[in-house]
Design an enzyme around this catalytic site. Structure first.
Site, PDB file in Angstrom:
ATOM      1  N   SER A   1       0.852  -1.186   0.000  1.00  0.00           N
ATOM      2  CA  SER A   1       0.000   0.000   0.000  1.00  0.00           C
ATOM      3  C   SER A   1       0.892   1.242   0.000  1.00  0.00           C
ATOM      4  CB  SER A   1      -0.955  -0.030   1.200  1.00  0.00           C
ATOM      5  OG  SER A   1      -1.951   0.956   1.071  1.00  0.00           O
TER       6      SER A   1
ATOM      7  N   GLU B   1      -1.251  -2.157  -8.194  1.00  0.00           N
ATOM      8  CA  GLU B   1      -2.495  -2.599  -7.560  1.00  0.00           C
ATOM      9  C   GLU B   1      -3.101  -1.394  -6.861  1.00  0.00           C
ATOM     10  OE1 GLU B   1      -3.270  -2.960  -4.060  1.00  0.00           O
ATOM     11  OE2 GLU B   1      -1.397  -1.995  -3.469  1.00  0.00           O
TER      12      GLU B   1
ATOM     13  N   HIS C   1      -4.327  -5.484  -1.892  1.00  0.00           N
ATOM     14  CA  HIS C   1      -5.144  -5.366  -0.678  1.00  0.00           C
ATOM     15  C   HIS C   1      -6.093  -6.553  -0.564  1.00  0.00           C
ATOM     16  CE1 HIS C   1      -3.632  -1.260  -1.023  1.00  0.00           C
ATOM     17  NE2 HIS C   1      -4.063  -1.030   0.203  1.00  0.00           N
TER      18      HIS C   1
END
Length: 355
Positions: free
Chosen positions: A149, A255, A325
């Protein structure tokens, strides 16, 4: 005499013009993209049972329950754990001030009793501390830093500025998954000359039927290069800063989470306008959880956006690899040479990530 002076003046002007042209060429080629010569690659030492893993929260604050879960998971895996009181608080939405969060990271690298550093969670805030990190200390005390992230900013910047391999992998609060633990151990504890990263078998019907988990080829082909990237939001946010990633000849990981298709469109459009991105060897999408929408007359699906923005680049690309995630989050070393087959949706590490 006059001819001699004029000759010297012409020579000077010619040299100055050439120098100016060279300078202009340099600026035109690189602009403000800050791509210095790559640093020599440094691999952290491999982890072993009984090693101490330090936990940090360089972005958002972590809930007590999530911290307890991270500590319990690591201890059950056979590691000792350590953290300072800095990660327990709240400074607005951050775990602490910029200075204290950076100090926590710096001290973990400097502490000889810490064998690796695991981010307890992600969340916004890492880009705010990049200029507060002690890169000399990190260079002199290489150890594995793991997270995903917003941790994308840390692991890619540290690799760029020091050559230290970082790891796009689970954070403390998401490590309680069998698949995630398998690749955490394979990559960080069991160095191999080559290591295939096999996609997770989707056993949960909610995942199996969810379009965001579908695996598909965007552009067929193969590519080999160093892994870079991670969160699409963070990769895009660093464009135009001193921390921008050089994608040239790289395999780019992407992502995201809870971003509407039009926002994915905007970020991919931005990347497609970056010269080095068009020179990537491959584009590897993980799962963009919470990013798909139903097709309507006023909306595109996630797949339509990705195909429209990425396929014209002609770079081998595929979607749906097991990272992001999601519970099944593989550990992928930033800076390590890898081989990618977009048609088969296969990724293989081509060198050990730890020493």
């Amino acid at each position: 005499m006059r001819d001699s002076i004029m000759s010297k003046r012409r020579s000077f002007l010619k040299s100055a013009t050439a120098l100016g042209a060279a300078t202009l060429l340099h600026q035109t080629t690189w602009g403000n993209q800050y791509f210095p010569d790559p640093k020599p690659k440094t691999k952290p030492k491999k982890l072993k049972l009984g090693d101490t893993i330090g936990l940090v929260a360089p972005g958002f604050a972590i809930e007590k329950e999530a911290l307890f879960l991270a500590l319990d998971t690591l201890q059950k895996m056979g590691f000792k754990t350590y953290h300072t009181d800095r990660i327990k608080g709240n400074y607005g939405y951050f775990s602490n001030t910029d200075e204290e969060r950076a100090k926590d990271v710096n001290e973990m690298f400097a502490n000889p009793d810490i064998d690796a550093i695991l981010c307890a969670r992600g969340g916004y805030g890492c880009t705010r501390i990049l200029d507060l990190l002690d890169y000399d200390c990190i260079t002199n005390n290489p150890k594995a830093l793991i997270g995903f992230s917003d941790i994308t900013a840390l692991i890619n910047t540290i690799y760029k500025k020091t050559g230290l391999i970082g790891f796009h992998g689970p954070v403390g609060k998401t490590l309680d998954d069998e698949y995630s633990q398998v690749y955490f151990k394979k990559v960080l504890m069991e160095p191999q000359q080559t290591l295939p990263i096999k996609n997770a078998i989707l056993k949960d019907p909610k995942q199996y039927r969810n379009s965001e988990y579908y695996r598909y080829t965007i552009t067929a082909g193969v590519g080999q290069g160093e892994l870079v990237g991670g969160s699409l939001t963070l990769v895009a946010a660093m464009i135009g800063t001193p921390y921008e990633i050089d994608f040239t000849d790289k395999l780019v990981l992407l992502e995201d989470v809870e971003e509407a298709p039009y926002r994915i469109d905007r970020m991919l459009t931005q990347l497609a306008d970056v010269e080095s991105f068009t020179k990537a060897k491959g584009i590897i999408f993980g799962v963009c959880k919470g990013c798909d929408r139903k097709r309507t007359t006023e909306n595109f699906t996630l797949r339509e956006v990705i195909m429209d923005r990425v396929s014209p680049l002609g770079i081998p690309a595929a979607y749906g690899m097991s990272f992001g995630h999601i519970p099944q989050n593989s550990t992928l070393p930033i800076g390590i040479e890898a081989y990618f087959n977009a048609y088969k949706k296969q990724l293989r590490l081509m060198e050990p990530a730890v020493s």
